[in-house]
Scaffold this motif. Structure first.
Motif, mmCIF file in Angstrom:
data_model
loop_
_atom_site.group_PDB
_atom_site.id
_atom_site.type_symbol
_atom_site.label_atom_id
_atom_site.label_comp_id
_atom_site.label_asym_id
_atom_site.label_seq_id
_atom_site.Cartn_x
_atom_site.Cartn_y
_atom_site.Cartn_z
ATOM 1 N N LYS A 99 0.850 -1.196 0.000
ATOM 2 C CA LYS A 99 0.000 0.000 0.000
ATOM 3 C C LYS A 99 0.880 1.239 0.000
ATOM 4 C CE LYS A 99 -4.194 -1.513 2.354
ATOM 5 N NZ LYS A 99 -4.871 -1.554 3.649
ATOM 6 N N GLY A 100 0.592 2.156 -0.886
ATOM 7 C CA GLY A 100 1.379 3.386 -0.966
ATOM 8 C C GLY A 100 2.659 3.234 -1.756
ATOM 9 N N THR A 164 13.578 -0.605 2.649
ATOM 10 C CA THR A 164 13.794 -1.126 4.002
ATOM 11 C C THR A 164 12.802 -0.599 5.031
ATOM 12 O OG1 THR A 164 15.439 0.601 4.440
ATOM 13 C CG2 THR A 164 16.269 -1.521 3.687
ATOM 14 N N VAL A 165 12.015 0.414 4.678
ATOM 15 C CA VAL A 165 11.043 0.923 5.654
ATOM 16 C C VAL A 165 9.751 0.140 5.546
ATOM 17 C CG1 VAL A 165 12.026 3.243 5.667
ATOM 18 C CG2 VAL A 165 10.123 2.729 4.141
ATOM 19 N N SER A 166 9.016 0.095 6.644
ATOM 20 C CA SER A 166 7.742 -0.618 6.654
ATOM 21 C C SER A 166 6.704 0.158 5.859
ATOM 22 C CB SER A 166 7.245 -0.793 8.091
ATOM 23 O OG SER A 166 6.850 0.464 8.620
ATOM 24 N N LEU A 170 6.263 4.209 5.583
ATOM 25 C CA LEU A 170 6.284 4.847 4.270
ATOM 26 C C LEU A 170 5.051 5.721 4.076
ATOM 27 C CD1 LEU A 170 7.900 4.948 1.595
ATOM 28 C CD2 LEU A 170 6.367 3.173 0.750
ATOM 29 N N ARG A 171 3.883 5.228 4.523
ATOM 30 C CA ARG A 171 2.663 6.023 4.377
ATOM 31 C C ARG A 171 2.729 7.282 5.230
ATOM 32 N NH1 ARG A 171 0.635 0.800 4.046
ATOM 33 N NH2 ARG A 171 -0.055 0.675 6.218
ATOM 34 N N ARG A 172 3.304 7.176 6.446
ATOM 35 C CA ARG A 172 3.471 8.366 7.299
ATOM 36 C C ARG A 172 4.410 9.375 6.635
ATOM 37 N NH1 ARG A 172 5.424 7.660 13.084
ATOM 38 N NH2 ARG A 172 5.045 9.870 13.040
#
Length: 199
Positions: A99-100, A164-166, A170-172
């Motif tokens: 997502k995103g 590597t980010v969740s 990533l959405r934040r």
């Protein structure tokens, strides 16, 4: 960049658990050794530097990303992330991760893993006994060739960071970036100057 989700049943290096992927209740664990699978996967991805691995097995409940990278030693830094999966939400975890994200993805999964038609078009089914063999390799290569440029382009530092980010982080970050980019919004800037008393 292309995300390749690795959801193949079996044990790898020190990841010697009595289960390897979430599976239906009562299903027998498959503890086939995965070293040949990873070796063939490494060879398969040699011409596709844009492909990164996201582990979709249950291993992350027990091991860190560094441990996973050691187990996937021939793939090394390509292992950029993992999804935390439970018995009834492996596919959901993968879709949530994506997502995103606008990059393409491929799911390489054993047939005992629970996936629906939602991922049919981007899934490579792996036989539980034969593993990631020449047939699965051919299917993955077809996906990568169809994806084209994102799969063959060398990854930039920003690509690796994003990989590597969740999904949640990533959405934040995307929401925060949209606020930063508000400086390009003329109406926003006019209202901001008005609030600050600067015209």
């Amino acid at each position: 960049m292309v995300y390749l989700f690795f959801c193949v049943s079996g044990a790898l290096g020190p990841l010697n658990l009595n289960f390897s992927v979430p599976r239906r209740q009562g299903a027998i664990a498959n503890m086939r050794r995965l070293e040949p699978d990873v070796s063939l996967l490494t060879e398969t991805l040699r011409d596709y530097p844009g492909a990164v691995i996201v582990v979709g097995n249950a291993w992350p409940f027990h091991y860190s990303l560094d441990s996973l990278r050691q187990a996937f030693s021939t793939l090394g830094r390509r292992v950029t992330n993992f999804v935390s999966t439970l018995a009834d939400r492996q596919e959901e975890a993968i879709l949530d991760f994506m997502k995103g994200r606008t990059e393409p993805c491929v799911v390489v999964a054993s047939k005992d893993a629970e996936f629906s038609k939602l991922t049919d078009a981007r899934r490579v089914d792996v036989d539980m006994q034969l593993g990631f063999n020449e047939s699965a390799q051919s299917a993955l290569l077809r996906h990568l060739r169809a994806i084209g440029e994102p799969a063959i382009r060398e990854l930039a530092f920003d690509d690796m960071l994003r990989a590597t980010v969740s999904g949640h982080a990533l959405r934040r970050a995307s929401r925060m970036l949209s606020l930063v980019h508000a400086r390009d919004d003329v109406e926003f800037q006019r209202r901001l100057r008005s609030i600050l008393g600067d015209g």
